[in-house]
Design an enzyme around this catalytic site. Structure first.
Site, PDB file in Angstrom:
ATOM      1  N   LYS A  11      45.624  37.537  54.865  1.00 21.33           N
ATOM      2  CA  LYS A  11      44.791  36.325  54.753  1.00 21.33           C
ATOM      3  C   LYS A  11      45.489  35.150  55.444  1.00 21.33           C
ATOM      4  O   LYS A  11      46.167  35.349  56.440  1.00 21.33           O
ATOM      5  CB  LYS A  11      44.451  36.038  53.278  1.00 21.33           C
ATOM      6  N   GLU A  99      35.627  36.739  51.749  1.00 19.28           N
ATOM      7  CA  GLU A  99      35.897  35.305  51.956  1.00 19.28           C
ATOM      8  C   GLU A  99      35.129  34.775  53.168  1.00 19.28           C
ATOM      9  O   GLU A  99      34.786  33.603  53.230  1.00 19.28           O
ATOM     10  CB  GLU A  99      37.409  35.077  52.080  1.00 19.28           C
ATOM     11  N   SER A 215      42.830  42.841  43.622  1.00 22.75           N
ATOM     12  CA  SER A 215      43.968  42.849  42.693  1.00 22.75           C
ATOM     13  C   SER A 215      44.627  44.227  42.556  1.00 22.75           C
ATOM     14  O   SER A 215      45.015  44.625  41.451  1.00 22.75           O
ATOM     15  CB  SER A 215      43.561  42.286  41.329  1.00 22.75           C
TER      16      SER A 215
HETATM   17  P1  13P Z   1      43.854  40.642  46.353  1.00 17.72           P
HETATM   18  O1  13P Z   1      44.574  41.963  46.477  1.00 17.72           O
HETATM   19  O2  13P Z   1      44.781  39.467  46.507  1.00 17.72           O
HETATM   20  O3  13P Z   1      42.981  40.587  45.164  1.00 17.72           O
HETATM   21  O4  13P Z   1      42.873  40.552  47.633  1.00 17.72           O
HETATM   22  C1  13P Z   1      42.038  41.623  47.922  1.00 17.72           C
HETATM   23  C2  13P Z   1      41.434  41.387  49.249  1.00 17.72           C
HETATM   24  O5  13P Z   1      40.576  40.547  49.424  1.00 17.72           O
HETATM   25  C3  13P Z   1      41.913  42.195  50.381  1.00 17.72           C
HETATM   26  O6  13P Z   1      41.114  42.037  51.491  1.00 17.72           O
END
Ligand code: 13P
Length: 252
Positions: A11, A99, A215
């Site tokens: 991200k 997102e 998660s």
């Molecule tokens: P998390 O593992 O931080 O929940 O994020 C999942 C995700 O959006 C991976 O693309």
């Protein structure tokens, strides 16, 4: 037999130094561990693709992009084409991450164009699907995921489906510490596979890799992976720590 596939979506995190250090850490630990039994990719921010690509060279850890634009080139300020991503060493491209759907406002139609452009440009798209918490509470999970899957793959031929990985990421589980239970994940993964069988064939559906994301941590990866239709993970937060990411690869 589907090969497990674990990808780390960094991200909007890391910087020029820490992105390379993280990539080097993943290369050295994961090679020792998983041998050739698991496909592994890291997905850094666009600006660090090139240094990370260098850090991954001659390793079996692949590189992916967090997004892609569907046009080949031209006046599209801020966008990045498939050819550019190939040029810096990408193998994979995320399409329709939650997102991008829910923060940036991408539509199913745009995401479909991105999936097609990725394949046309020689990249392997990871098409992300998943429901919001209010949709789950309203019992709309199946409807939402099926709509996103159908729209995302619209017009994609049988020959092209094997290029695609599906990532089921329930939005309420992303970055919240709330993980889908293994049963909840399995239920949606089985639904996705059944829809792929309907749209394509049982054989192609059986061969498609369906990752879970939301998660994922070293402590829950093994029980999720034990589900028959969970083929790997798309990891966010835990992919920023070498030890956690490698433990998840090991679980896969
Ligand atoms: P998390 O593992 O931080 O929940 O994020 C999942 C995700 O959006 C991976 O693309």
């Amino acid at each position: 037999m589907r090969k497990p596939f674990v990808a780390g979506n960094w991200k909007m995190n890391t910087d020029s130094h820490s992105s390379v250090a993280l990539a080097e850490g993943v290369v050295s630990s994961s090679e020792k561990l998983a041998g050739h039994k698991v496909d592994v990719a890291v997905i850094p921010p666009f600006v660090y693709l090139q240094p990370v690509s260098k850090a991954l060279s001659s390793s079996r850890v692949a590189l992916g992009s967090q997004d892609i634009y569907f046009e080949q080139k031209g006046a599209f300020t801020g966008e990045v084409s498939a050819a550019m991503l190939k040029d810096v060493g990408c193998t994979y491209a995320l399409c329709g991450h939650s997102e991008r759907r829910h923060v940036i406002g991408e539509t199913d139609e745009l995401i479909n164009k991105k999936v097609a452009a990725a394949i046309a440009g020689g990249l392997l798209p990871i098409l992300c699907v998943g429901e919001l918490i209010e949709q789950r509470k309203a019992d709309q999970t199946a409807e939402v995921v099926m709509r996103q899957l159908k729209a995302g793959l619209e017009g994609l031929s049988d020959e092209k489906l094997p290029a695609v990985t599906i990532a089921y990421e329930p939005v309420w589980a992303i970055g919240t510490g709330l993980t889908a239970t293994p049963e909840q994940a399995q239920e949606v993964h089985a639904l996705i596979r059944a829809l792929l069988a309907d749209m394509y064939s049982t054989k192609l559906a059986e061969e498609t890799c369906i990752q879970y994301g939301g998660s994922v941590k070293p402590g829950n990866a093994a029980e999720l992976m034990a589900q028959s239709d969970v083929d790997g993970f798309l990891v966010g937060g835990a992919s920023l720590k070498v030890d956690d990411f490698v433990a998840i690869i090991q679980a896969a």
